[in-house]
Design a protein around this motif. Structure first.
Motif, PDB file in Angstrom:
ATOM      1  N   HIS A  75      -1.498  -7.869  -2.922  1.00  0.00           N
ATOM      2  CA  HIS A  75      -0.329  -8.697  -3.197  1.00  0.00           C
ATOM      3  C   HIS A  75      -0.208  -8.935  -4.705  1.00  0.00           C
ATOM      4  CE1 HIS A  75       1.879 -12.568  -3.579  1.00  0.00           C
ATOM      5  NE2 HIS A  75       2.615 -12.062  -2.597  1.00  0.00           N
ATOM      6  N   HIS A  76      -1.323  -9.247  -5.334  1.00  0.00           N
ATOM      7  CA  HIS A  76      -1.312  -9.451  -6.786  1.00  0.00           C
ATOM      8  C   HIS A  76      -0.865  -8.186  -7.512  1.00  0.00           C
ATOM      9  CE1 HIS A  76      -3.317  -9.096 -10.761  1.00  0.00           C
ATOM     10  NE2 HIS A  76      -2.781 -10.280 -10.931  1.00  0.00           N
ATOM     11  N   SER A  77      -1.353  -7.026  -7.072  1.00  0.00           N
ATOM     12  CA  SER A  77      -1.004  -5.776  -7.756  1.00  0.00           C
ATOM     13  C   SER A  77       0.487  -5.478  -7.640  1.00  0.00           C
ATOM     14  CB  SER A  77      -1.820  -4.613  -7.192  1.00  0.00           C
ATOM     15  OG  SER A  77      -1.410  -4.243  -5.891  1.00  0.00           O
ATOM     16  N   ILE A  78       1.074  -5.768  -6.492  1.00  0.00           N
ATOM     17  CA  ILE A  78       2.513  -5.538  -6.295  1.00  0.00           C
ATOM     18  C   ILE A  78       3.324  -6.476  -7.189  1.00  0.00           C
ATOM     19  CG2 ILE A  78       4.405  -5.730  -4.625  1.00  0.00           C
ATOM     20  CD1 ILE A  78       2.292  -4.894  -2.471  1.00  0.00           C
ATOM     21  N   VAL A  79       2.983  -7.757  -7.160  1.00  0.00           N
ATOM     22  CA  VAL A  79       3.716  -8.740  -7.949  1.00  0.00           C
ATOM     23  C   VAL A  79       3.548  -8.473  -9.447  1.00  0.00           C
ATOM     24  CG1 VAL A  79       3.865 -11.190  -8.539  1.00  0.00           C
ATOM     25  CG2 VAL A  79       3.643 -10.501  -6.147  1.00  0.00           C
ATOM     26  N   ALA A  80       2.338  -8.132  -9.869  1.00  0.00           N
ATOM     27  CA  ALA A  80       2.090  -7.859 -11.283  1.00  0.00           C
ATOM     28  C   ALA A  80       2.889  -6.648 -11.758  1.00  0.00           C
ATOM     29  CB  ALA A  80       0.596  -7.630 -11.520  1.00  0.00           C
ATOM     30  N   THR A  81       2.978  -5.626 -10.928  1.00  0.00           N
ATOM     31  CA  THR A  81       3.755  -4.443 -11.295  1.00  0.00           C
ATOM     32  C   THR A  81       5.238  -4.771 -11.373  1.00  0.00           C
ATOM     33  OG1 THR A  81       2.104  -3.031 -10.221  1.00  0.00           O
ATOM     34  CG2 THR A  81       4.243  -2.039 -10.709  1.00  0.00           C
ATOM     35  N   CYS A  82       5.723  -5.566 -10.430  1.00  0.00           N
ATOM     36  CA  CYS A  82       7.130  -5.988 -10.473  1.00  0.00           C
ATOM     37  C   CYS A  82       7.425  -6.744 -11.767  1.00  0.00           C
ATOM     38  CB  CYS A  82       7.450  -6.857  -9.270  1.00  0.00           C
ATOM     39  SG  CYS A  82       7.592  -5.956  -7.702  1.00  0.00           S
ATOM     40  N   ARG A  83       6.551  -7.645 -12.143  1.00  0.00           N
ATOM     41  CA  ARG A  83       6.759  -8.411 -13.386  1.00  0.00           C
ATOM     42  C   ARG A  83       6.744  -7.487 -14.590  1.00  0.00           C
ATOM     43  NH1 ARG A  83       2.722 -13.482 -11.935  1.00  0.00           N
ATOM     44  NH2 ARG A  83       4.168 -14.584 -10.534  1.00  0.00           N
ATOM     45  N   HIS A  84       5.825  -6.538 -14.603  1.00  0.00           N
ATOM     46  CA  HIS A  84       5.732  -5.586 -15.707  1.00  0.00           C
ATOM     47  C   HIS A  84       7.034  -4.805 -15.860  1.00  0.00           C
ATOM     48  CE1 HIS A  84       3.752  -2.706 -18.406  1.00  0.00           C
ATOM     49  NE2 HIS A  84       4.331  -1.735 -17.710  1.00  0.00           N
ATOM     50  N   LEU A  85       7.673  -4.512 -14.745  1.00  0.00           N
ATOM     51  CA  LEU A  85       8.902  -3.718 -14.746  1.00  0.00           C
ATOM     52  C   LEU A  85      10.169  -4.573 -14.748  1.00  0.00           C
ATOM     53  CD1 LEU A  85       7.737  -1.035 -12.159  1.00  0.00           C
ATOM     54  CD2 LEU A  85       8.012  -0.713 -14.628  1.00  0.00           C
TER      55      LEU A  85
ATOM     56  N   TYR B 116       0.523  -1.727  -0.162  1.00  0.00           N
ATOM     57  CA  TYR B 116      -0.160  -0.497  -0.560  1.00  0.00           C
ATOM     58  C   TYR B 116      -0.696  -0.676  -1.978  1.00  0.00           C
ATOM     59  CZ  TYR B 116       2.311   1.547   3.418  1.00  0.00           C
ATOM     60  OH  TYR B 116       2.799   1.801   4.679  1.00  0.00           O
ATOM     61  N   PHE B 117      -1.727   0.089  -2.304  1.00  0.00           N
ATOM     62  CA  PHE B 117      -2.324   0.003  -3.630  1.00  0.00           C
ATOM     63  C   PHE B 117      -1.580   0.929  -4.589  1.00  0.00           C
ATOM     64  CE2 PHE B 117      -5.884   1.233  -6.624  1.00  0.00           C
ATOM     65  CZ  PHE B 117      -5.783   0.071  -7.366  1.00  0.00           C
ATOM     66  N   MET B 118      -0.878   0.333  -5.545  1.00  0.00           N
ATOM     67  CA  MET B 118      -0.128   1.058  -6.572  1.00  0.00           C
ATOM     68  C   MET B 118       0.711   2.177  -5.954  1.00  0.00           C
ATOM     69  SD  MET B 118      -0.772  -0.694  -9.160  1.00  0.00           S
ATOM     70  CE  MET B 118       0.071   0.287 -10.373  1.00  0.00           C
ATOM     71  N   PRO B 119       1.639   1.843  -5.058  1.00  0.00           N
ATOM     72  CA  PRO B 119       2.401   2.860  -4.323  1.00  0.00           C
ATOM     73  C   PRO B 119       3.351   3.665  -5.204  1.00  0.00           C
ATOM     74  CG  PRO B 119       3.295   0.680  -3.922  1.00  0.00           C
ATOM     75  CD  PRO B 119       2.028   0.480  -4.701  1.00  0.00           C
ATOM     76  N   TYR B 120       4.007   4.623  -4.577  1.00  0.00           N
ATOM     77  CA  TYR B 120       4.904   5.514  -5.314  1.00  0.00           C
ATOM     78  C   TYR B 120       6.206   4.803  -5.664  1.00  0.00           C
ATOM     79  CZ  TYR B 120       8.172   6.543  -1.447  1.00  0.00           C
ATOM     80  OH  TYR B 120       9.137   6.463  -0.473  1.00  0.00           O
TER      81      TYR B 120
END
Length: 233
Positions: free
Chosen positions: A119-129, A10-14
């Motif tokens: 996929h990139h957006s999910i992984v990038a958000t995980c790394r950010h957090l 999903y794109f930037m999910p909740y």
């Protein structure tokens, strides 16, 4: 013990999506699943002037039968316009300066394949957090990918060596505990607890994109909510 979760991209999910990631050892993202127009694969909700507003990724026209990895972003997708939309909504939020670089990194990703972008957006958000859960792609597993629904989940769990399968609470009617138990897998569901925070002093709008959570909360508070503000049932 090996906990596994499997979800569509999903794109930037909740926040609940990232709670699910944090609750498992392996998070498998479906790439070979049918794209659904009315779902949340390429869109989500942010806060704009006190009300929810959609952000979306425009797609090239394609047959309804295409999988997510077979879809492409539209040629006229303007990453800068999407960043401006998000900036306009959150410029005055306390977490804006910290979160904007992530937004720019996600929106500016060069891959125009829909799955690659998500996929990139999910992984990038995980790394950010600071979430270190392993993220894998469903097509990488040697199973019969013609299987559907619960049968495909079971096959992926077995291929991944899962002892526990964790799903979002909305899937309680989709899966049979006995079917998982017969294969030596414990079936659990994640239930997010309410997480209310200040949104420009107006009525709280819940369950928006993780972007909203990050814009209004310090990163350590977001991580704490992701790692602990839920129940496994």
């Amino acid at each position: 013990m090996r906990r596994v979760a499997i979800m569509q991209p999903y794109f930037m999910p909740y926040i609940g999506y990232f709670q699910l990631i944090a609750a498992v050892d392996l998070f498998i993202v479906y790439d070979n699943v049918k794209y659904t127009k009315k779902g949340w694969i390429n869109r989500n909700r942010i806060l704009c002037d006190g009300h929810e507003a959609l952000i979306s990724l425009p797609l090239k026209a394609g047959a309804d039968s295409l999988h997510v990895h077979e879809r492409q972003l539209a040629a006229d997708f303007d990453a800068r316009k999407l960043v401006r939309q998000i900036t306009g909504a959150y410029r005055s939020a306390p977490g804006f300066e910290e979160t904007l670089p992530l937004v720019e990194r996600i929106c500016g990703h060069a891959d125009r394949n829909l799955f690659g972008f998500l996929h990139h957006s999910i992984v990038a958000t995980c790394r950010h957090l600071g979430l270190c859960t392993e993220v894998a792609v469903s097509s990488a597993f040697a199973i019969d990918h013609g299987l559907k629904a619960q049968d495909k989940v079971l096959a992926l769990c077995q291929a991944a060596g899962a002892t526990t399968y964790v799903n979002a609470i909305g899937g309680t009617e989709l899966y049979s505990p006995d079917a998982f138990r017969d294969r030596g897998i414990d079936l659990r569901f994640i239930k997010s607890r309410p997480f209310e925070y200040h949104q420009f002093g107006k009525d709280f709008v819940p369950w928006l994109s993780i972007l909203d959570v990050m814009m209004f909360n310090p990163r350590d508070a977001v991580v704490a909510a992701i790692r602990g503000n839920f129940d496994l049932v």
